[in-house]
Design an enzyme around this catalytic site. Structure first.
Site, PDB file in Angstrom:
ATOM      1  N   GLU A 443       0.838  -1.200   0.000  1.00  0.00           N
ATOM      2  CA  GLU A 443       0.000   0.000   0.000  1.00  0.00           C
ATOM      3  C   GLU A 443       0.874   1.252   0.000  1.00  0.00           C
ATOM      4  O   GLU A 443       1.619   1.510   0.940  1.00  0.00           O
ATOM      5  CB  GLU A 443      -0.943  -0.001   1.200  1.00  0.00           C
ATOM      6  CG  GLU A 443      -0.271  -0.263   2.544  1.00  0.00           C
ATOM      7  CD  GLU A 443      -1.233  -0.140   3.709  1.00  0.00           C
ATOM      8  OE1 GLU A 443      -1.968   0.869   3.775  1.00  0.00           O
ATOM      9  OE2 GLU A 443      -1.249  -1.051   4.547  1.00  0.00           O
ATOM     10  N   ASP A 516       0.094  -2.886   5.918  1.00  0.00           N
ATOM     11  CA  ASP A 516       0.471  -2.521   7.280  1.00  0.00           C
ATOM     12  C   ASP A 516      -0.270  -3.384   8.292  1.00  0.00           C
ATOM     13  O   ASP A 516      -1.411  -3.807   8.053  1.00  0.00           O
ATOM     14  CB  ASP A 516       0.148  -1.043   7.547  1.00  0.00           C
ATOM     15  CG  ASP A 516       1.012  -0.117   6.712  1.00  0.00           C
ATOM     16  OD1 ASP A 516       2.021  -0.597   6.165  1.00  0.00           O
ATOM     17  OD2 ASP A 516       0.665   1.081   6.587  1.00  0.00           O
ATOM     18  N   ASP A 518      -2.104  -2.921  10.751  1.00  0.00           N
ATOM     19  CA  ASP A 518      -3.069  -2.135  11.519  1.00  0.00           C
ATOM     20  C   ASP A 518      -4.446  -2.288  10.886  1.00  0.00           C
ATOM     21  O   ASP A 518      -4.636  -3.065   9.941  1.00  0.00           O
ATOM     22  CB  ASP A 518      -2.646  -0.665  11.584  1.00  0.00           C
ATOM     23  CG  ASP A 518      -2.446  -0.040  10.202  1.00  0.00           C
ATOM     24  OD1 ASP A 518      -2.903  -0.642   9.195  1.00  0.00           O
ATOM     25  OD2 ASP A 518      -1.843   1.044  10.122  1.00  0.00           O
ATOM     26  N   ASP A 520      -6.268  -0.181   9.051  1.00  0.00           N
ATOM     27  CA  ASP A 520      -6.336   0.231   7.650  1.00  0.00           C
ATOM     28  C   ASP A 520      -5.701  -0.825   6.743  1.00  0.00           C
ATOM     29  O   ASP A 520      -6.210  -1.120   5.655  1.00  0.00           O
ATOM     30  CB  ASP A 520      -5.621   1.577   7.455  1.00  0.00           C
ATOM     31  CG  ASP A 520      -6.476   2.741   7.939  1.00  0.00           C
ATOM     32  OD1 ASP A 520      -7.702   2.548   8.055  1.00  0.00           O
ATOM     33  OD2 ASP A 520      -5.919   3.811   8.197  1.00  0.00           O
TER      34      ASP A 520
END
Length: 657
Positions: A443, A516, A518, A520
């Site tokens: 990303e 990532d 997390d 998102d």
């Protein structure tokens, strides 16, 4: 010197001097022309011509069925190359013929060319026979033929040899049945040692049953004649008609649309009847099987042209309604590029090119098919806009491929980089073959920069994706094609999407989603998983899709560094990996882009040191998986809200741990 006189061109004595007189004019009577020149009537004396004899007799029985007078046909192949065809129709007339007082109608039909009951349309509204030529031609080219007729609870029988009647019509007395039985043996003087093929006859009988759902055909063959998997006995009846035929031909091949386009119309006011079944299956060779009055037309004709016109015009009209600018590129060849179609028409007085009826030339057939099919296809497209868009997009792809004269539909790895049509932001690997290579989907450009420095350039490729990609589960097909991020991804993988997916064209051995660690990142990963599940399910089935597991935390104590994937992993490591009561420095990565390339390589990208999760669908759990994707990623937000309500307590428990 005296000049020698030239003979007068109109002087009968000149012709006589060359030996050409009235006695040289040969008049062939009865069926003798057929035996002298069989190619004029059945196209030759090869295996196709031999089987044409069987087709003519079966067609006559089918005409009785289509006219509503017969419901059962029996085809039996016996040793000695003998074929029996029975039906329970009205039976051939046996009363004296008005023009031949000393002959029965049966004898006239079997021994006279162009004698039959299909000229004026009174006895048969539609027919596939050659208007009296078929039976007499078969009789002429047979060593012998026997015809048994049951009419008005009475039976008669007549025998022929090489087209000649062997005696008069024999009265067999009273019977409690009706119909016609024709048995014959092709003449070896014409066909040599050619034999009927059980497989070919069975296949032809099966197609007849598909073409007219009101008939039941019984197939019988002496087992000694069978050398393959052809059944010795079979009952052929298909209530689903051509749709059953199409599905049997397609098998498990993947299609562009979930619904087949199929339908039929009845013969009203003498206009004719049409039945069709069409689907688009790119993974197999396209075909169009067409028939007129149950007669196969392998060379096509006007009815096939009507089908092509109808499908093309309706699809163009749909594209114009949806404002798709590329619709103008579509031609009939693009529409039929991956089409698998079966078409049958029933019309009065069909016109064919050639005696063997391989191609239909009736202009009315084109108008009939085009009008009927166009109307139904318009409705079919309007009923499911999403599927209509999907089909339109597929056909536009075919048009673009045609215009670019590409032999393949998707980009393949080639040795010369300048020949590749790949996304500009793709950092490709240098290895030419797909084996052992992998592509990381990351990303953003920041993460892409770190990944490019951390990768093994020989086998690892990096494709940065900007932001959150389109949710394909809730987007129309047109939006999917217009999305640049997904377009880049499809080009990079090179294997196509949907019905055009080809595992052999996949440019990498592994596809790794690296986002990532997390919320998102998890969302982006779920969007990518949705894309692969919807558009490339074969990639998941082949075990090619993986999830990278980058760390969220780095824990350091003195010279020792350990990475943790999440909060739970961090707590476990704090308790087990470090000395008690000693201070541990804990740092949290905000994203892959903030990791040093060396750290990203050691923790996430280097084989042997990383953790990859292989994406799989549990065996036998396909329906549950589909329901879950539809519930969480589909077009109905109320389903997602319901899921949150049902699972909120579990989320709280996870937070409390």
């Amino acid at each position: 010197m005296a000049r020698k006189s030239e003979p007068d061109l109109f002087d009968s004595s000149a012709a006589a001097s060359k030996g050409y007189t009235a006695k040289d004019i040969e008049v062939l009577e009865g069926l003798e022309p057929v035996r002298r020149r069989p190619g004029m009537y059945i196209g030759g004396t090869d295996s196709n011509a031999l089987h044409h004899l069987a087709a003519e007799i079966v067609d006559n029985a089918m005409d009785e069925a289509v006219a509503g007078h017969a419901s059962r046909i029996e085809i039996e192949l016996k040793p000695g190359n003998i074929l029996f065809v029975r039906d329970n129709g009205r039976g051939i007339p046996v009363d004296p013929h008005p023009k031949f007082k000393n002959k029965s109608a049966l004898e006239v039909i079997m021994t006279t060319l162009h004698a039959g009951g299909k000229f004026d349309g009174k006895a048969y509204e539609t027919s596939g026979g050659l208007h009296g030529v078929g039976s007499s031609v078969v009789n002429a080219l047979s060593e012998w033929m026997e015809v048994e007729v049951a009419r008005d609870k009475h039976a008669w029988k007549m025998r022929f040899e090489r087209g000649q009647a062997m005696g008069k019509l024999k009265d067999l007395g009273a019977v409690n049945r009706r119909g016609t039985i024709v048995s014959f043996r092709p003449d070896e003087k014409i066909f040599g040692d050619l034999q009927f093929s059980p497989a070919r006859l069975h296949r032809a009988a099966k197609s007849k049953a598909y073409l007219f759902r009101g008939v039941e055909i019984h197939w019988i063959c002496d087992p000694s004649l069978i050398a393959d998997e052809t059944p010795a006995q079979d009952t052929l009846k298909f209530p689903g008609g051509l749709l059953d035929f199409l599905r049997g031909e397609i098998g498990k091949a993947q299609t562009v649309n979930q619904r087949d386009f199929a339908g039929r119309t009845e013969n009203k006011d003498g206009r004719g009847a049409v039945e069709w079944a069409v689907t688009w299956a790119p993974s197999r060779d396209p075909f169009t099987r067409s028939y007129c009055n149950t007669i196969p037309t392998p060379m096509g004709g006007t009815h096939e042209q009507g089908l092509r016109n109808a499908l093309t015009k309706a699809l163009r009209a749909h594209g114009e309604r949806t404002n798709n600018r590329k619709t103008s590129l579509i031609t009939a060849d693009d529409v039929m590029d991956a089409a698998c179609a079966v078409l049958s028409v029933f019309i009065r007085e069909p016109e064919f090119q050639g005696q063997t009826k391989d191609k239909l030339s009736s202009p009315d057939a084109q108008r009939l098919v085009e009008t009927v099919v166009r109307d139904h296809f318009d409705h079919w497209l309007a009923e499911s806009p999403a599927e209509a868009d999907r089909l339109l997009g597929f056909v536009i792809d075919c048009a673009e491929d045609r215009l670019k004269k590409r032999q393949e539909k998707e980009t393949k790895r080639q040795s010369a980089t300048r020949k590749l049509r790949l996304p500009g932001k793709l950092a490709d690997c240098s290895k030419g073959a797909a084996d052992g290579t992998e592509i990381f989907l990351v990303e953003g450009d920041s993460a892409g920069g770190s990944a490019k420095q951390a990768r093994d350039r020989a086998t690892q490729a990096i494709l940065p994706l900007r932001g959150k990609i389109l949710n394909v589960a809730s987007a129309a097909a047109g939006k999917l094609q217009q999305n640049q991020e997904l377009s880049d991804l499809v080009q990079a993988l090179g294997c196509g999407t949907g019905a055009k997916y080809s595992a052999n064209d996949l440019r990498y051995d592994r596809i790794i989603i690296m986002t990532d660690a997390d919320v998102d990142g998890a969302h982006i990963a779920s969007l990518l998983l949705t894309f692969f599940y919807r558009e490339m399910p074969g990639l998941i089935a082949d075990g090619k899709l993986f999830l990278a597991m980058p760390p969220l935390y780095r824990l350091t104590q003195g010279g020792k560094t350990v990475y943790a994937r999440d909060d739970a992993d961090r707590e476990r490591i704090l308790k087990t990996e470090f000395r008690a009561n000693a201070k541990v420095e804990v740092s949290r990565f905000k994203g892959l882009g903030e990791m040093m390339p060396a750290q990203l390589k050691e923790t996430t990208m280097r084989p042997g040191h990383r953790t990859l999760l292989q994406v799989r669908i549990p065996e036998g759990d396909g329906k549950a998986t589909e329901n879950l994707f539809e519930r969480l990623m589909g077009k109905k937000p109320e389903l997602r809200f319901q899921f949150i309500q049902e699972n909120a307590e579990f989320a709280r428990e996870a937070v409390d741990v």
